[in-house]
Design a protein around this motif. Structure first.
Motif, PDB file in Angstrom:
ATOM      1  N   UNK A   1       0.858  -1.190   0.000  1.00  0.00           N
ATOM      2  CA  UNK A   1       0.000   0.000   0.000  1.00  0.00           C
ATOM      3  C   UNK A   1       0.901   1.249   0.000  1.00  0.00           C
ATOM      4  N   UNK A   2       1.113   1.791  -1.188  1.00  0.00           N
ATOM      5  CA  UNK A   2       2.062   2.908  -1.304  1.00  0.00           C
ATOM      6  C   UNK A   2       1.569   4.170  -0.582  1.00  0.00           C
ATOM      7  N   UNK A   3       2.516   4.929  -0.087  1.00  0.00           N
ATOM      8  CA  UNK A   3       2.209   6.236   0.498  1.00  0.00           C
ATOM      9  C   UNK A   3       2.096   7.254  -0.626  1.00  0.00           C
ATOM     10  N   UNK A   4       1.115   8.130  -0.526  1.00  0.00           N
ATOM     11  CA  UNK A   4       0.985   9.231  -1.484  1.00  0.00           C
ATOM     12  C   UNK A   4       1.605  10.467  -0.833  1.00  0.00           C
ATOM     13  N   UNK A   5       2.547  11.076  -1.520  1.00  0.00           N
ATOM     14  CA  UNK A   5       3.256  12.226  -0.959  1.00  0.00           C
ATOM     15  C   UNK A   5       3.053  13.471  -1.798  1.00  0.00           C
ATOM     16  N   UNK A   6       3.109  14.619  -1.123  1.00  0.00           N
ATOM     17  CA  UNK A   6       3.098  15.909  -1.817  1.00  0.00           C
ATOM     18  C   UNK A   6       4.474  16.539  -1.668  1.00  0.00           C
ATOM     19  N   UNK A   7       4.952  17.125  -2.750  1.00  0.00           N
ATOM     20  CA  UNK A   7       6.257  17.810  -2.754  1.00  0.00           C
ATOM     21  C   UNK A   7       5.997  19.245  -3.216  1.00  0.00           C
TER      22      UNK A   7
END
Length: 230
Positions: free
Chosen positions: A38-44
């Motif tokens: 379950x991949x993490x969704x990240x904001x950059x």
């Protein structure tokens, strides 16, 4: 750099020259998260500030409405009545001086966030060299130096995340998991962006949001249209 087939296939879904609105970007980032976990969704988020100047620092914390999807382990430095208060709130570890050698000498880091009461900062300060580089040092701006340990622990367990600039003036933060619904991810993302826009320093000149990208742990980055976020 050679990329795997899954990454290459995911990258085909995305127009690298486009800037997407939030709904489309989140839909695409979920479709591109094809790993077996379950991949993490990240904001950059790249900001038009210079973090080397104290009056242009951007740092704070925000409670994501749907949490991060990760179980967060909380260590609280406290004494007296605050020890029981922290334990009752659900802190995973609570202690004082006795934890210094365990962390400093034994390399014990089985925690994700550190909270401290103000009267314990003299003790915690001795760990600055090891906690600082890991981003674990308690900070009043992030609400992790406080006498209200119940609120601090509850907020963190509910999905409170800390955001701050790195050396290149970019903020990197998780906004959920690939298993979240698009609505949950959008809610979390909007809460984060609202906090960062509100935290704009008075000394910041020109365009504040330089670029905003979302990506899953193993997937390609998707650029957002910053003019629709400000």
């Amino acid at each position: 750099m050679k990329r795997g087939k899954k990454y290459t296939d995911s990258a085909k879904l995305i127009d690298r020259t486009a800037q997407y609105d939030v709904a489309d970007a989140i839909s695409l980032v979920r479709k591109s998260a094809v790993a077996k976990f379950d991949e993490t969704i990240e904001a950059h988020i790249r900001l038009g500030v210079d973090g080397r100047h104290a009056d242009q620092q951007v740092r704070g914390a925000v409670v994501l409405p749907h949490g991060t999807g990760k179980t967060v382990r909380v260590l609280v430095f406290a004494k007296g009545d605050k020890v029981n208060e922290a334990l009752a709130a659900g802190a995973d570890f609570v202690g004082g001086d006795e934890l210094i050698p365990k962390i400093q000498n034994d390399g014990w880091f089985e925690f994700d966030v550190v909270v401290a009461t103000p009267d314990m900062m003299g003790v915690v300060g001795r760990l600055g060299r090891v906690l600082g580089p890991k981003g674990l040092m308690p900070n009043p701006k992030a609400g992790t130096v406080t006498m209200d340990v119940t609120k601090a622990v509850n907020d963190i367990k509910a999905g409170k995340i800390e955001y701050r600039l790195d050396k290149t003036n970019i903020i990197h933060v998780p906004v959920g998991k690939a298993s979240f619904t698009e609505e949950q991810l959008a809610d979390n993302f909007q809460a984060l962006m609202g906090a960062i826009i509100k935290a704009k320093p008075a000394a910041a000149k020109g365009q504040y949001l330089r670029s905003v990208t979302v990506a899953s742990t193993m997937g390609p980055g998707i650029k957002l249209n910053t003019s629709k976020l400000a």
